[in-house]
Motif scaffolding. Sequence first.
Motif, PDB file in Angstrom:
ATOM      1  N   ASP A 233       0.822  -1.206   0.000  1.00 13.82           N
ATOM      2  CA  ASP A 233       0.000   0.000   0.000  1.00 13.82           C
ATOM      3  C   ASP A 233       0.861   1.263   0.000  1.00 13.82           C
ATOM      4  O   ASP A 233       1.833   1.380   0.765  1.00 13.82           O
ATOM      5  N   GLY A 234       0.511   2.215  -0.859  1.00 12.67           N
ATOM      6  CA  GLY A 234       1.215   3.495  -0.909  1.00 12.67           C
ATOM      7  C   GLY A 234       2.698   3.326  -1.151  1.00 12.67           C
ATOM      8  O   GLY A 234       3.115   2.643  -2.094  1.00 12.67           O
ATOM      9  N   GLU A 235       3.488   3.949  -0.295  1.00 11.60           N
ATOM     10  CA  GLU A 235       4.946   3.846  -0.385  1.00 11.60           C
ATOM     11  C   GLU A 235       5.498   2.837   0.620  1.00 11.60           C
ATOM     12  O   GLU A 235       6.693   2.840   0.901  1.00 11.60           O
ATOM     13  N   SER A 236       4.625   1.970   1.134  1.00 11.99           N
ATOM     14  CA  SER A 236       4.971   0.926   2.105  1.00 11.99           C
ATOM     15  C   SER A 236       4.835   1.463   3.524  1.00 11.99           C
ATOM     16  O   SER A 236       5.593   2.347   3.936  1.00 11.99           O
ATOM     17  N   GLY A 237       3.848   0.938   4.240  1.00  9.63           N
ATOM     18  CA  GLY A 237       3.652   1.363   5.623  1.00  9.63           C
ATOM     19  C   GLY A 237       4.850   1.069   6.490  1.00  9.63           C
ATOM     20  O   GLY A 237       5.140   1.789   7.440  1.00  9.63           O
ATOM     21  N   TYR A 238       5.586   0.006   6.159  1.00 12.42           N
ATOM     22  CA  TYR A 238       6.780  -0.349   6.917  1.00 12.42           C
ATOM     23  C   TYR A 238       7.860   0.714   6.760  1.00 12.42           C
ATOM     24  O   TYR A 238       8.437   1.194   7.741  1.00 12.42           O
ATOM     25  N   ALA A 239       8.129   1.114   5.519  1.00 18.26           N
ATOM     26  CA  ALA A 239       9.212   2.055   5.261  1.00 18.26           C
ATOM     27  C   ALA A 239       8.872   3.470   5.705  1.00 18.26           C
ATOM     28  O   ALA A 239       9.727   4.183   6.249  1.00 18.26           O
ATOM     29  N   THR A 240       7.643   3.897   5.500  1.00 17.35           N
ATOM     30  CA  THR A 240       7.305   5.295   5.754  1.00 17.35           C
ATOM     31  C   THR A 240       7.120   5.605   7.231  1.00 17.35           C
ATOM     32  O   THR A 240       7.096   6.778   7.613  1.00 17.35           O
ATOM     33  N   ASN A 241       7.007   4.589   8.060  1.00 17.81           N
ATOM     34  CA  ASN A 241       6.795   4.833   9.486  1.00 17.81           C
ATOM     35  C   ASN A 241       7.994   4.456  10.344  1.00 17.81           C
ATOM     36  O   ASN A 241       7.879   4.339  11.565  1.00 17.81           O
ATOM     37  N   ARG A 242       9.160   4.263   9.706  1.00 17.51           N
ATOM     38  CA  ARG A 242      10.381   3.989  10.438  1.00 17.51           C
ATOM     39  C   ARG A 242      11.413   5.061  10.119  1.00 17.51           C
ATOM     40  O   ARG A 242      11.557   5.480   8.963  1.00 17.51           O
ATOM     41  N   SER A 243      12.157   5.468  11.124  1.00 18.45           N
ATOM     42  CA  SER A 243      13.174   6.494  10.918  1.00 18.45           C
ATOM     43  C   SER A 243      14.418   5.938  10.250  1.00 18.45           C
ATOM     44  O   SER A 243      15.084   6.619   9.474  1.00 18.45           O
ATOM     45  N   PHE A 244      14.766   4.683  10.558  1.00 19.33           N
ATOM     46  CA  PHE A 244      16.026   4.112  10.105  1.00 19.33           C
ATOM     47  C   PHE A 244      15.766   2.843   9.306  1.00 19.33           C
ATOM     48  O   PHE A 244      16.333   1.788   9.575  1.00 19.33           O
ATOM     49  N   SER A 245      14.888   2.912   8.307  1.00 16.08           N
ATOM     50  CA  SER A 245      14.489   1.694   7.597  1.00 16.08           C
ATOM     51  C   SER A 245      15.551   1.234   6.605  1.00 16.08           C
ATOM     52  O   SER A 245      16.436   1.985   6.200  1.00 16.08           O
ATOM     53  N   GLU A 246      15.425  -0.026   6.204  1.00 18.24           N
ATOM     54  CA  GLU A 246      16.237  -0.557   5.114  1.00 18.24           C
ATOM     55  C   GLU A 246      15.774   0.068   3.802  1.00 18.24           C
ATOM     56  O   GLU A 246      14.823   0.854   3.772  1.00 18.24           O
ATOM     57  N   LEU A 247      16.433  -0.288   2.696  1.00 17.33           N
ATOM     58  CA  LEU A 247      15.951   0.158   1.392  1.00 17.33           C
ATOM     59  C   LEU A 247      14.562  -0.430   1.163  1.00 17.33           C
ATOM     60  O   LEU A 247      14.394  -1.647   1.254  1.00 17.33           O
ATOM     61  N   PRO A 248      13.573   0.375   0.867  1.00 14.91           N
ATOM     62  CA  PRO A 248      12.246  -0.182   0.642  1.00 14.91           C
ATOM     63  C   PRO A 248      12.211  -1.089  -0.592  1.00 14.91           C
ATOM     64  O   PRO A 248      12.814  -0.778  -1.623  1.00 14.91           O
ATOM     65  N   ALA A 249      11.502  -2.198  -0.480  1.00 19.13           N
ATOM     66  CA  ALA A 249      11.248  -3.044  -1.646  1.00 19.13           C
ATOM     67  C   ALA A 249      10.205  -2.393  -2.548  1.00 19.13           C
ATOM     68  O   ALA A 249      10.174  -2.637  -3.755  1.00 19.13           O
ATOM     69  N   ASN A 250       9.366  -1.575  -1.965  1.00 17.09           N
ATOM     70  CA  ASN A 250       8.343  -0.826  -2.677  1.00 17.09           C
ATOM     71  C   ASN A 250       9.021   0.252  -3.525  1.00 17.09           C
ATOM     72  O   ASN A 250       9.757   1.088  -3.008  1.00 17.09           O
ATOM     73  N   THR A 251       8.811   0.244  -4.842  1.00 12.16           N
ATOM     74  CA  THR A 251       9.551   1.148  -5.735  1.00 12.16           C
ATOM     75  C   THR A 251       9.215   2.619  -5.487  1.00 12.16           C
ATOM     76  O   THR A 251      10.094   3.482  -5.567  1.00 12.16           O
ATOM     77  N   ALA A 252       7.953   2.917  -5.190  1.00 11.95           N
ATOM     78  CA  ALA A 252       7.596   4.301  -4.870  1.00 11.95           C
ATOM     79  C   ALA A 252       8.244   4.722  -3.559  1.00 11.95           C
ATOM     80  O   ALA A 252       8.725   5.851  -3.415  1.00 11.95           O
ATOM     81  N   GLY A 253       8.276   3.799  -2.603  1.00 17.14           N
ATOM     82  CA  GLY A 253       8.931   4.087  -1.333  1.00 17.14           C
ATOM     83  C   GLY A 253      10.421   4.287  -1.488  1.00 17.14           C
ATOM     84  O   GLY A 253      11.026   5.120  -0.810  1.00 17.14           O
ATOM     85  N   LEU A 254      11.047   3.531  -2.403  1.00 22.86           N
ATOM     86  CA  LEU A 254      12.479   3.657  -2.639  1.00 22.86           C
ATOM     87  C   LEU A 254      12.827   5.031  -3.191  1.00 22.86           C
ATOM     88  O   LEU A 254      13.817   5.658  -2.774  1.00 22.86           O
ATOM     89  N   GLU A 255      12.020   5.516  -4.104  1.00 23.70           N
ATOM     90  CA  GLU A 255      12.274   6.843  -4.680  1.00 23.70           C
ATOM     91  C   GLU A 255      12.216   7.920  -3.602  1.00 23.70           C
ATOM     92  O   GLU A 255      13.083   8.796  -3.524  1.00 23.70           O
ATOM     93  N   SER A 256      11.219   7.834  -2.739  1.00 28.50           N
ATOM     94  CA  SER A 256      11.111   8.808  -1.651  1.00 28.50           C
ATOM     95  C   SER A 256      12.258   8.662  -0.665  1.00 28.50           C
ATOM     96  O   SER A 256      12.780   9.654  -0.142  1.00 28.50           O
ATOM     97  N   TYR A 257      12.660   7.418  -0.422  1.00 28.98           N
ATOM     98  CA  TYR A 257      13.733   7.148   0.532  1.00 28.98           C
ATOM     99  C   TYR A 257      15.022   7.837   0.120  1.00 28.98           C
ATOM    100  O   TYR A 257      15.675   8.500   0.933  1.00 28.98           O
ATOM    101  N   LEU A 258      15.404   7.699  -1.142  1.00 28.17           N
ATOM    102  CA  LEU A 258      16.683   8.246  -1.610  1.00 28.17           C
ATOM    103  C   LEU A 258      16.635   9.756  -1.851  1.00 28.17           C
ATOM    104  O   LEU A 258      17.673  10.375  -2.080  1.00 28.17           O
TER     105      LEU A 258
END
Length: 441
Positions: free
Chosen positions: A342-367
């Motif tokens: 869902d979205g940019e990944s609830g796991y990635a978007t709600n953690r301060s120190f997450s791994e690289l998101p597997a979710n491609t939209a989340g990865l773009e925001s992460y970097l």
Amino acid sequence: MSARTMRTIGALAAGALLLSGCGGGDGGDAAGSGGDWTIPSSDPEASITVVGHLDPVAEDMDDVVAAFEEEHPSVDVTYQQVPFDDLNSVLDSRITSKSGDPDVFWVDQPRVSALATRGYLEDLTDQFGDLTDGLQEATVENSSYDGKLWSLPIANSTQVLYYNKTLLEQAGLTPPSTDPDERITWQQLKEDAAAAKAAGATYGLLFGQPNRYYQLEPLPVSAGGGIGAEGEGNLTPAVVDEGWVDAMTYYGSLYADGVSPRGITAEQTDATFLEGGTAYMVQGNWLVPQLADSDVDWGAALNPVWEGGEPVTPNGSWSVGMNPFSQNKEAAAIFMKWLAVDGESGYATNRSFSELPANTAGLESYLTSDAFTGSEAGQQAAEVVELESTTTGVGRVATVGYVEFEDIMGRAFSDIANGSDPAAALESAQSQLETAWAQYQ
């Protein structure tokens, strides 16, 4: 008010897994069935238990659960932390009880084939197979086995060589490079780390995950060795070739020569580097946000390469799996979908120190987050992460015997770091693997 509880679970069993044979734990009948459940369009009233290795507070899993429950108030999540090194034995004990507890659990991606073969994972192909287009292809492959999807990827990873600029300047050292043509060698890194320590650094070089195969696989592979296994199903151990012996001799020498410290665990390495007394650290991309919030004057460079070898970095990370005996599969699926898809990944978007998101939209925001764009060091790290994750990544050995492989090799690495002869330790590991894998032949 949520009723969830968060507690640390101690090891329930020690040593090797209790299972013998591919259908171990009598869970084989459940594996592969896929079940007759669906991902519902509306949330049920349900409570689920989730087991993972992340600390509820320090690593933000309380925030992840709270965000999910705010969006899905009828599904209550009880998150329980289990230390990484105990995860195998805890899951073995709890899943084979057939109680359905836990409903969802963290799955290290190289273990997917072993866990699926043992009947520890619900087949997710029918329910999630059409929902993975927004996930990185490599992470989906790492979460699959024998043509079926057994877990849902939430993360990927790569490695970065971090350095403390103050300590390098103090020692008169040139920082390592982000230029692939000027990548530092492991041999040069040892020399520079020793020089930094001689000039006043507390530690020369830290590995983020000492004595773990994920962290150390690049050494033997870059040195000309293999991934550690070969043959049909990667069930012939291969950890005694020249590349492995050379690489592990080097690894042992870091500790014997005082360049790397003994006794600092993987759970302590990040905090140790952030204290400011360590010259170099090889660690994952997840350290960047912590460094961005720290007082350390830091930089980022490409992972080292073996002199005369090819550059290699580890990849893969975590997925979430479903217990085939869960009594709450639809609620569990809603939670898993929210975490990964869902979205940019609830796991990635709600953690301060997450791994690289597997979710491609989340990865773009992460970097493009402030941690990677707000400083020169962060921009260096983003450059390294993008290059390493797309050009040098080598997956961990894919085999149904991975759980035994990881345990046996971890003990061998620890013995080597503590002074055992590398060749002898590897010979012993090879023999142990041959015995452990005989059940799969």
